[in-house]
Design an enzyme around this catalytic site. Structure first.
Site, mmCIF file in Angstrom:
data_model
loop_
_atom_site.group_PDB
_atom_site.id
_atom_site.type_symbol
_atom_site.label_atom_id
_atom_site.label_comp_id
_atom_site.label_asym_id
_atom_site.label_seq_id
_atom_site.Cartn_x
_atom_site.Cartn_y
_atom_site.Cartn_z
ATOM 1 N N LYS A 1 2.699 11.396 -11.440
ATOM 2 C CA LYS A 1 1.940 10.528 -12.341
ATOM 3 C C LYS A 1 2.739 9.199 -12.254
ATOM 4 C CE LYS A 1 -1.008 13.701 -14.859
ATOM 5 N NZ LYS A 1 -1.408 14.125 -16.162
ATOM 6 N N ARG B 1 -3.246 21.721 -13.864
ATOM 7 C CA ARG B 1 -2.485 20.911 -14.528
ATOM 8 C C ARG B 1 -2.513 20.548 -15.903
ATOM 9 N NH1 ARG B 1 0.506 16.079 -11.078
ATOM 10 N NH2 ARG B 1 1.639 15.360 -12.840
ATOM 11 N N LYS C 1 7.182 22.923 -13.656
ATOM 12 C CA LYS C 1 6.178 21.618 -13.334
ATOM 13 C C LYS C 1 5.906 21.727 -11.864
ATOM 14 C CE LYS C 1 4.836 17.248 -14.288
ATOM 15 N NZ LYS C 1 4.852 15.956 -14.948
ATOM 16 N N GLU D 1 8.852 19.177 -25.006
ATOM 17 C CA GLU D 1 8.318 19.403 -23.773
ATOM 18 C C GLU D 1 9.060 20.557 -23.102
ATOM 19 O OE1 GLU D 1 5.582 17.430 -22.516
ATOM 20 O OE2 GLU D 1 5.786 15.671 -23.735
ATOM 21 N N ASN E 1 -0.687 19.875 -20.939
ATOM 22 C CA ASN E 1 -1.156 18.770 -22.056
ATOM 23 C C ASN E 1 -1.336 19.424 -23.255
ATOM 24 O OD1 ASN E 1 -1.533 16.422 -20.295
ATOM 25 N ND2 ASN E 1 -3.424 17.000 -19.758
ATOM 26 N N HIS F 1 -0.908 18.161 -26.493
ATOM 27 C CA HIS F 1 -0.958 16.514 -26.470
ATOM 28 C C HIS F 1 -2.261 16.256 -27.193
ATOM 29 C CE1 HIS F 1 2.484 17.080 -23.799
ATOM 30 N NE2 HIS F 1 2.437 15.792 -23.315
ATOM 31 N N ARG G 1 0.759 -1.248 0.034
ATOM 32 C CA ARG G 1 -0.069 0.097 -0.250
ATOM 33 C C ARG G 1 0.797 1.304 -0.154
ATOM 34 N NH1 ARG G 1 -3.176 -3.015 3.672
ATOM 35 N NH2 ARG G 1 -4.820 -3.989 2.446
ATOM 36 N N HIS H 1 -1.577 13.187 -29.233
ATOM 37 C CA HIS H 1 -1.492 11.789 -29.058
ATOM 38 C C HIS H 1 -2.179 11.302 -30.137
ATOM 39 C CE1 HIS H 1 -1.365 12.253 -24.375
ATOM 40 N NE2 HIS H 1 -0.414 11.936 -25.010
ATOM 41 N N GLU I 1 -4.750 17.170 -11.153
ATOM 42 C CA GLU I 1 -5.180 17.609 -12.466
ATOM 43 C C GLU I 1 -6.732 18.035 -12.447
ATOM 44 O OE1 GLU I 1 -3.087 15.856 -15.797
ATOM 45 O OE2 GLU I 1 -5.224 16.129 -17.055
ATOM 46 N N HIS J 1 7.070 10.392 -29.356
ATOM 47 C CA HIS J 1 5.987 11.323 -28.328
ATOM 48 C C HIS J 1 6.579 12.586 -28.650
ATOM 49 C CE1 HIS J 1 3.371 12.268 -25.395
ATOM 50 N NE2 HIS J 1 4.285 13.000 -24.725
HETATM 51 P P1 NAD Z 1 12.294 5.917 -22.240
HETATM 52 O O1 NAD Z 1 11.909 5.755 -20.668
HETATM 53 O O2 NAD Z 1 11.546 4.693 -23.032
HETATM 54 O O3 NAD Z 1 13.405 6.045 -22.472
HETATM 55 C C1 NAD Z 1 13.881 6.158 -23.982
HETATM 56 C C2 NAD Z 1 15.015 5.358 -24.329
HETATM 57 O O4 NAD Z 1 16.348 6.021 -23.955
HETATM 58 C C3 NAD Z 1 15.120 3.869 -23.757
HETATM 59 O O5 NAD Z 1 15.567 3.011 -24.940
HETATM 60 C C4 NAD Z 1 16.169 3.963 -22.905
HETATM 61 O O6 NAD Z 1 16.733 2.396 -22.642
HETATM 62 C C5 NAD Z 1 17.048 5.021 -23.368
HETATM 63 N N1 NAD Z 1 17.726 5.617 -22.204
HETATM 64 C C6 NAD Z 1 17.205 6.289 -21.181
HETATM 65 N N2 NAD Z 1 18.310 6.788 -20.627
HETATM 66 C C7 NAD Z 1 19.324 6.792 -21.159
HETATM 67 C C8 NAD Z 1 20.750 7.013 -20.950
HETATM 68 N N3 NAD Z 1 21.007 8.177 -20.203
HETATM 69 N N4 NAD Z 1 21.523 6.823 -22.083
HETATM 70 C C9 NAD Z 1 21.185 6.133 -23.047
HETATM 71 N N5 NAD Z 1 20.045 5.331 -23.087
HETATM 72 C C10 NAD Z 1 19.082 6.143 -22.240
HETATM 73 O O7 NAD Z 1 11.565 7.036 -22.758
HETATM 74 P P2 NAD Z 1 11.020 8.600 -22.090
HETATM 75 O O8 NAD Z 1 11.027 9.363 -23.038
HETATM 76 O O9 NAD Z 1 12.028 8.929 -21.022
HETATM 77 O O10 NAD Z 1 9.628 8.354 -21.109
HETATM 78 C C11 NAD Z 1 8.569 8.050 -22.140
HETATM 79 C C12 NAD Z 1 7.454 7.627 -21.206
HETATM 80 O O11 NAD Z 1 7.093 8.376 -20.117
HETATM 81 C C13 NAD Z 1 6.152 7.198 -21.735
HETATM 82 O O12 NAD Z 1 5.646 5.863 -21.373
HETATM 83 C C14 NAD Z 1 5.139 8.342 -21.166
HETATM 84 O O13 NAD Z 1 3.810 7.850 -21.110
HETATM 85 C C15 NAD Z 1 5.754 8.612 -20.099
HETATM 86 N N6 NAD Z 1 5.584 9.916 -19.260
HETATM 87 C C16 NAD Z 1 4.982 10.122 -18.039
HETATM 88 C C17 NAD Z 1 4.714 11.349 -17.756
HETATM 89 C C18 NAD Z 1 4.524 11.430 -16.269
HETATM 90 O O14 NAD Z 1 3.872 12.526 -15.811
HETATM 91 N N7 NAD Z 1 4.409 10.341 -15.269
HETATM 92 C C19 NAD Z 1 5.045 12.430 -18.401
HETATM 93 C C20 NAD Z 1 5.441 12.370 -19.844
HETATM 94 C C21 NAD Z 1 5.601 11.225 -20.353
HETATM 95 N N1 GLY Z 2 3.069 15.189 -18.160
HETATM 96 C C1 GLY Z 2 1.502 15.817 -17.714
HETATM 97 C C2 GLY Z 2 1.529 15.746 -16.253
HETATM 98 O O1 GLY Z 2 2.386 15.419 -15.562
HETATM 99 O O2 GLY Z 2 0.445 16.136 -15.763
#
Ligand code: NAD
Ligand code: GLY
Length: 376
Positions: free
Chosen positions: A155, A255, A241, A197, A259, A262, A133, A266, A251, A279
């Protein structure tokens, strides 16, 4: 502790509340000090157990340094390596985190350390939110996207086979530990894509950041961005942020401005089956369209919209769609986005650099007209 550490506090409930507020600490070469920092913020007082979750590429580069730092600080460390990529942001990977938590006997006062990009961060966050939990979560973002966005704000989640991020929870980390040095190994396309972003924060919230980006020659690769500028970008985005999340953690309203770009972005990702654009590239296209709509509706000046698009070009992000793309499918996909409320697609539209409005006035026809304008 590392020198030149810039810190942004995510102050939850509008005030610094010791239990839920946390810091985003940005400092070069700070990975090796993570263990020390965790002790400083009180982790390990009861349970010394921590589980690092990462992927093979990231762990190969940075696993040892993080593990050594944690061991030196007295933690009992285990690690789990999950396969890389969005297609592994699944219930199956989540199950593996739970299995590792069980194997390592994580307790209520143990912690999960997410060492990776948004995929690892979101999954590990959800595992931390739900294991026993809720146990402590530390985000150690390794992509630019995770540093400026996904690691901050709580998130967390995984994908359902029918849609992205459909399963999740708001769950804040205890710390976000940012070492910009790790970006040196990040593939250029990932860097460029995250710039979408960064530009977003400039348009929606931070005029000074926007001006800073406007004064750069190139934003498409790390080597064109000085370490001072990178530090400033990371700081200002984290601050933007943190400010938004502090005012509206779940949100309710504000918040949603995060987006920007987006709504259409999306839809473009989904219609092109997540293959043609990643993305950030899709979000850049979404910002181009949202900007044009804002101008059409008389909300934004054409001059500022053009400035936005110049910055998008500096990051070598796309501004045109393939001529044969199905515009009706994009409009239909927009209407089925999870952010749609009571059947209404809500657009975030700029009104001036650093400021946006939420609008329900954007019809499918307006969207289509503007999509048509950017067909290659
Ligand atoms: P990712 O986590 O897939 O990383 C991208 C690639 O970079 C991967 O192949 C990884 O292995 C590689 N990588 C990462 N760090 C590295 C480094 N320092 N050196 C070499 N390679 C490296 O992609 P991302 O763009 O970081 O994240 C995308 C995800 O984030 C999506 O799933 C999306 O839904 C999510 N997201 C979440 C939020 C949130 O608020 N929680 C906001 C935006 C996006
Ligand atoms: N990436 C959008 C949010 O965190 O709300």
């Amino acid at each position: 502790m590392p020198d030149h550490c810039a810190t942004v506090t995510v102050a939850l409930n509008g005030e610094v509340n010791e239990n839920r507020s946390y810091d985003i600490a940005i400092a070069s070469h700070s990975l090796k000090s993570l263990g020390e920092k965790l002790v400083e913020i009180g982790l390990g007082k009861k349970s010394k157990k921590v589980l690092i979750v990462s992927n093979p590429v990231i762990y190969k580069h940075y696993g040892e340094i993080v593990q050594t730092s944690l061991n030196k600080a007295g933690f009992d460390v285990a690690h789990l390596i999950l396969p890389a990529g969005e297609r592994f942001k699944t219930a199956n990977s989540l199950q593996k985190i739970y299995d590792a938590a069980l194997d390592h006997r994580l307790e209520r006062s143990s912690a999960i350390i997410a060492l990776g990009g948004g995929v690892i961060g979101d999954m590990s966050g959800y595992a931390a939110a739900t294991w026993l939990r809720g146990i402590d979560l530390v985000q150690v973002p390794t992509t630019l996207l995770a540093m400026v966005d996904s690691a901050i704000g709580g998130k967390t989640g995984i994908n359902h086979p029918q849609g992205k991020n459909l399963i999740g929870a708001f769950y804040q980390p205890r710390l976000v530990w940012v070492d910009p040095e790790v970006l040196k190994t990040l593939p250029a396309r990932e860097f460029r894509s995250a710039m979408a972003e960064v530009i977003k924060y400039g348009v929606i919230w931070d005029r000074e950041l926007f001006d800073l980006l406007a004064n750069c020659d190139r934003l498409d690769q790390l080597r064109y961005v000085s370490s001072e500028l990178l530090q400033t970008i990371l700081y200002r985005c984290a601050k933007a942020k943190a400010d938004v999340v502090s005012k509206d953690e779940k949100e309710g309203n504000l918040r949603a401005i995060l987006n920007y770009g987006h709504t259409v972005g999306h839809a473009i990702e989904s219609v092109t089956h997540y293959r043609l654009f990643n993305h950030g590239e899709a979000i850049a296209l979404g910002m181009v369209i949202a900007g044009a709509i804002a101008v059409d509706l008389g909300l934004w000046s054409a001059e500022e919209q053009a400035q936005q698009n110049v910055i998008i070009a500096k990051a070598h992000l796309p501004q045109t769609l393939p001529a044969d793309i199905d515009l009706d499918a994009i409009v239909a996909a927009m209407s089925s986005d999870k952010k749609v409320e009571v059947g209404q697609v809500r657009f975030i539209l700029p009104t001036a650099i650093g400021s946006v409005a939420l609008s329900d006035r954007v019809t499918s026809d307006i969207v289509k007209q503007n999509l048509r304008k950017i067909l290659a």
